[in-house]
Write a protein that holds these residues in place. Sequence first.
Motif, PDB file in Angstrom:
ATOM      1  N   ILE A   2      -3.378  13.483   1.429  1.00 17.75           N
ATOM      2  CA  ILE A   2      -2.522  12.113   1.151  1.00 17.75           C
ATOM      3  C   ILE A   2      -1.149  12.939   0.973  1.00 17.75           C
ATOM      4  O   ILE A   2      -1.011  13.842   0.020  1.00 17.75           O
ATOM      5  N   GLN A   3      -0.167  12.383   1.674  1.00 14.50           N
ATOM      6  CA  GLN A   3       1.239  12.935   1.466  1.00 14.50           C
ATOM      7  C   GLN A   3       2.318  11.844   1.144  1.00 14.50           C
ATOM      8  O   GLN A   3       3.371  12.282   0.684  1.00 14.50           O
ATOM      9  N   THR A   4       1.730  10.704   1.070  1.00 20.71           N
ATOM     10  CA  THR A   4       2.896   9.692   0.806  1.00 20.71           C
ATOM     11  C   THR A   4       1.999   8.603  -0.042  1.00 20.71           C
ATOM     12  O   THR A   4       0.842   8.148   0.462  1.00 20.71           O
ATOM     13  N   VAL A   5       2.802   8.250  -0.960  1.00 17.53           N
ATOM     14  CA  VAL A   5       2.164   7.132  -1.911  1.00 17.53           C
ATOM     15  C   VAL A   5       3.215   5.824  -1.765  1.00 17.53           C
ATOM     16  O   VAL A   5       4.335   6.133  -2.099  1.00 17.53           O
ATOM     17  N   ILE A   6       2.882   4.801  -1.465  1.00 16.95           N
ATOM     18  CA  ILE A   6       3.687   3.508  -1.264  1.00 16.95           C
ATOM     19  C   ILE A   6       3.310   2.621  -2.409  1.00 16.95           C
ATOM     20  O   ILE A   6       1.998   2.151  -2.667  1.00 16.95           O
ATOM     21  N   PHE A   7       4.173   2.420  -3.263  1.00 17.96           N
ATOM     22  CA  PHE A   7       4.058   1.574  -4.624  1.00 17.96           C
ATOM     23  C   PHE A   7       4.742   0.289  -4.508  1.00 17.96           C
ATOM     24  O   PHE A   7       5.908  -0.010  -3.739  1.00 17.96           O
ATOM     25  N   ALA A 158       4.374  11.450   6.996  1.00 13.70           N
ATOM     26  CA  ALA A 158       2.775  11.811   7.609  1.00 13.70           C
ATOM     27  C   ALA A 158       2.484  10.542   8.408  1.00 13.70           C
ATOM     28  O   ALA A 158       2.887   9.550   8.306  1.00 13.70           O
ATOM     29  N   PRO A 159       1.159  10.738   9.068  1.00 12.81           N
ATOM     30  CA  PRO A 159       0.448   9.529   9.913  1.00 12.81           C
ATOM     31  C   PRO A 159       0.143   8.679   8.727  1.00 12.81           C
ATOM     32  O   PRO A 159      -0.036   8.886   7.433  1.00 12.81           O
ATOM     33  N   LYS A 160      -0.101   7.370   9.214  1.00 11.69           N
ATOM     34  CA  LYS A 160      -0.405   6.329   8.259  1.00 11.69           C
ATOM     35  C   LYS A 160      -1.768   6.692   7.530  1.00 11.69           C
ATOM     36  O   LYS A 160      -2.055   6.172   6.243  1.00 11.69           O
ATOM     37  N   GLU A 161      -2.690   7.328   8.260  1.00 11.93           N
ATOM     38  CA  GLU A 161      -4.061   7.673   7.654  1.00 11.93           C
ATOM     39  C   GLU A 161      -3.765   8.785   6.443  1.00 11.93           C
ATOM     40  O   GLU A 161      -4.847   8.850   5.739  1.00 11.93           O
ATOM     41  N   CYS A 162      -2.619   9.230   6.121  1.00  7.81           N
ATOM     42  CA  CYS A 162      -2.351  10.191   5.004  1.00  7.81           C
ATOM     43  C   CYS A 162      -1.479   9.204   4.028  1.00  7.81           C
ATOM     44  O   CYS A 162      -0.862   9.966   3.043  1.00  7.81           O
ATOM     45  N   CYS A 163      -1.492   8.009   4.087  1.00  4.02           N
ATOM     46  CA  CYS A 163      -0.643   7.123   3.133  1.00  4.02           C
ATOM     47  C   CYS A 163      -1.651   6.411   2.426  1.00  4.02           C
ATOM     48  O   CYS A 163      -2.800   5.969   2.644  1.00  4.02           O
ATOM     49  N   ILE A 164      -1.305   6.007   1.183  1.00  3.34           N
ATOM     50  CA  ILE A 164      -2.112   5.001   0.096  1.00  3.34           C
ATOM     51  C   ILE A 164      -1.166   3.972  -0.190  1.00  3.34           C
ATOM     52  O   ILE A 164       0.075   4.519  -0.605  1.00  3.34           O
ATOM     53  N   VAL A 165      -1.470   2.929  -0.724  1.00  2.00           N
ATOM     54  CA  VAL A 165      -0.647   1.843  -1.476  1.00  2.00           C
ATOM     55  C   VAL A 165      -1.284   1.679  -2.715  1.00  2.00           C
ATOM     56  O   VAL A 165      -2.516   1.523  -3.089  1.00  2.00           O
ATOM     57  N   ILE A 166      -0.470   1.540  -3.838  1.00  2.00           N
ATOM     58  CA  ILE A 166      -0.689   1.095  -5.033  1.00  2.00           C
ATOM     59  C   ILE A 166      -0.148  -0.442  -5.048  1.00  2.00           C
ATOM     60  O   ILE A 166       1.041  -0.571  -5.188  1.00  2.00           O
ATOM     61  N   GLU A 167      -1.229  -1.359  -5.582  1.00  2.00           N
ATOM     62  CA  GLU A 167      -1.061  -2.873  -5.564  1.00  2.00           C
ATOM     63  C   GLU A 167      -1.883  -3.302  -6.743  1.00  2.00           C
ATOM     64  O   GLU A 167      -2.712  -2.940  -7.079  1.00  2.00           O
ATOM     65  N   ASP A 168      -1.259  -4.524  -7.366  1.00  2.00           N
ATOM     66  CA  ASP A 168      -1.763  -5.125  -8.302  1.00  2.00           C
ATOM     67  C   ASP A 168      -2.202  -6.518  -7.973  1.00  2.00           C
ATOM     68  O   ASP A 168      -2.831  -7.373  -8.815  1.00  2.00           O
ATOM     69  N   SER A 169      -1.926  -7.009  -6.786  1.00  2.00           N
ATOM     70  CA  SER A 169      -1.867  -8.579  -6.482  1.00  2.00           C
ATOM     71  C   SER A 169      -2.733  -8.625  -5.318  1.00  2.00           C
ATOM     72  O   SER A 169      -3.158  -7.792  -4.640  1.00  2.00           O
ATOM     73  N   VAL A 201     -10.279   1.379  -4.106  1.00  2.00           N
ATOM     74  CA  VAL A 201     -10.527   1.983  -5.318  1.00  2.00           C
ATOM     75  C   VAL A 201      -9.839   0.992  -6.333  1.00  2.00           C
ATOM     76  O   VAL A 201      -8.858   0.621  -5.985  1.00  2.00           O
ATOM     77  N   ILE A 202     -10.320   1.011  -7.685  1.00  2.00           N
ATOM     78  CA  ILE A 202      -9.684   0.046  -8.454  1.00  2.00           C
ATOM     79  C   ILE A 202      -9.670   1.076  -9.657  1.00  2.00           C
ATOM     80  O   ILE A 202     -10.544   1.754  -9.912  1.00  2.00           O
ATOM     81  N   VAL A 203      -8.019   0.946 -10.296  1.00  2.00           N
ATOM     82  CA  VAL A 203      -8.071   1.698 -11.571  1.00  2.00           C
ATOM     83  C   VAL A 203      -7.685   0.836 -12.670  1.00  2.00           C
ATOM     84  O   VAL A 203      -6.833  -0.327 -12.352  1.00  2.00           O
ATOM     85  N   ASN A 204      -8.007   1.043 -13.946  1.00  2.00           N
ATOM     86  CA  ASN A 204      -7.421   0.157 -14.884  1.00  2.00           C
ATOM     87  C   ASN A 204      -6.251   0.460 -15.611  1.00  2.00           C
ATOM     88  O   ASN A 204      -5.823   0.004 -16.704  1.00  2.00           O
ATOM     89  N   ASN A 205      -6.073   1.880 -15.479  1.00  2.00           N
ATOM     90  CA  ASN A 205      -4.862   2.404 -16.318  1.00  2.00           C
ATOM     91  C   ASN A 205      -4.281   3.854 -15.387  1.00  2.00           C
ATOM     92  O   ASN A 205      -5.152   4.494 -14.879  1.00  2.00           O
ATOM     93  N   LYS A 215      -4.716  13.364  -4.357  1.00  2.00           N
ATOM     94  CA  LYS A 215      -4.961  14.448  -3.081  1.00  2.00           C
ATOM     95  C   LYS A 215      -6.587  14.131  -2.768  1.00  2.00           C
ATOM     96  O   LYS A 215      -6.821  13.997  -1.395  1.00  2.00           O
ATOM     97  N   ASN A 216      -7.492  13.881  -3.656  1.00  2.00           N
ATOM     98  CA  ASN A 216      -8.660  14.002  -3.471  1.00  2.00           C
ATOM     99  C   ASN A 216      -9.139  12.393  -2.698  1.00  2.00           C
ATOM    100  O   ASN A 216     -10.290  12.504  -2.505  1.00  2.00           O
ATOM    101  N   LEU A 217      -8.485  11.644  -2.817  1.00  2.00           N
ATOM    102  CA  LEU A 217      -8.515  10.198  -2.132  1.00  2.00           C
ATOM    103  C   LEU A 217      -8.607  10.495  -0.697  1.00  2.00           C
ATOM    104  O   LEU A 217      -9.326   9.591   0.097  1.00  2.00           O
ATOM    105  N   ASP A 218      -8.270  11.579  -0.331  1.00  2.00           N
ATOM    106  CA  ASP A 218      -8.318  11.887   1.399  1.00  2.00           C
ATOM    107  C   ASP A 218     -10.004  12.034   1.637  1.00  2.00           C
ATOM    108  O   ASP A 218     -10.118  11.310   2.879  1.00  2.00           O
ATOM    109  N   SER A 219     -10.846  12.427   0.909  1.00  2.00           N
ATOM    110  CA  SER A 219     -12.224  12.245   1.374  1.00  2.00           C
ATOM    111  C   SER A 219     -12.611  10.817   1.412  1.00  2.00           C
ATOM    112  O   SER A 219     -13.617  10.633   2.041  1.00  2.00           O
TER     113      SER A 219
END
Length: 224
Positions: A2-7, A158-169, A201-205, A215-219
């Motif tokens: 993972i190289q990019t986090v989109i908030f 990085a490519p889209k495959e190396c991105c993640i989004v953090i969302e609550d809705s 994936v869901i996180v509560n905090n 970084k390990n979300l890559d797997s």
Amino acid sequence: MIQTVIFDMDGVIVDTEPVHRYAYFKHFEELNIPVTDAMFTTFTGNSTRNVFQNLKEIFNLEQDVEDLIKRKRTIFNDAFDSKEDLELLEGVEKLIKDLHENGIQLILASSASKVTIERVFRRFKLHPYFTHLVSGEDFPKSKPHPAIFEHAASLSIAPKECCIVIEDSTNGIKASTAAGIFCVGYNSIHSKSQDLSEANVIVNNFNELNFDKVKNLDSKLRSN
């Protein structure tokens, strides 16, 4: 890796939703339109423009959409400036700094207006950590349409495959899924009315996340 986090911003970085809700319902009262809580919940993740475009059709409002937007934002700005207890959500500042210090690119992709984004980022001194701030007002369709996240991913190093989004809705998660981007659903106390089931994936905090875990979300990306 993972190289990019989109908030997302509202409900993820800062909880301005109560201020938005106050501004919207004060405006609804002025307009004398019976917007229910259930109807309002369906608008979560939509830009102000899209909200009023929908309401104009539903209630046959005579006012121009731009005038409706301007009035709501005036109410919001007045309330925002007077709200002294507005704080970043627990753990998010630590996460932002940890990711940034470890070389992760951070991009904001929020349905909020540019003015609101600027107010939040200036108030909490977040500009140094983000390479791009993307506002939903630049797109004709709001989340769950994927356009805002597709654009954010195009700004990634990085490519889209190396991105993640953090969302609550619900709408934000649907938009991320439609854009083909791995989504972390943030199950905060402010998102109890939202369906996060489509998140990867869901996180509560935010204390559950740090550079090593992101970084390990890559797997997990490779297995999806």
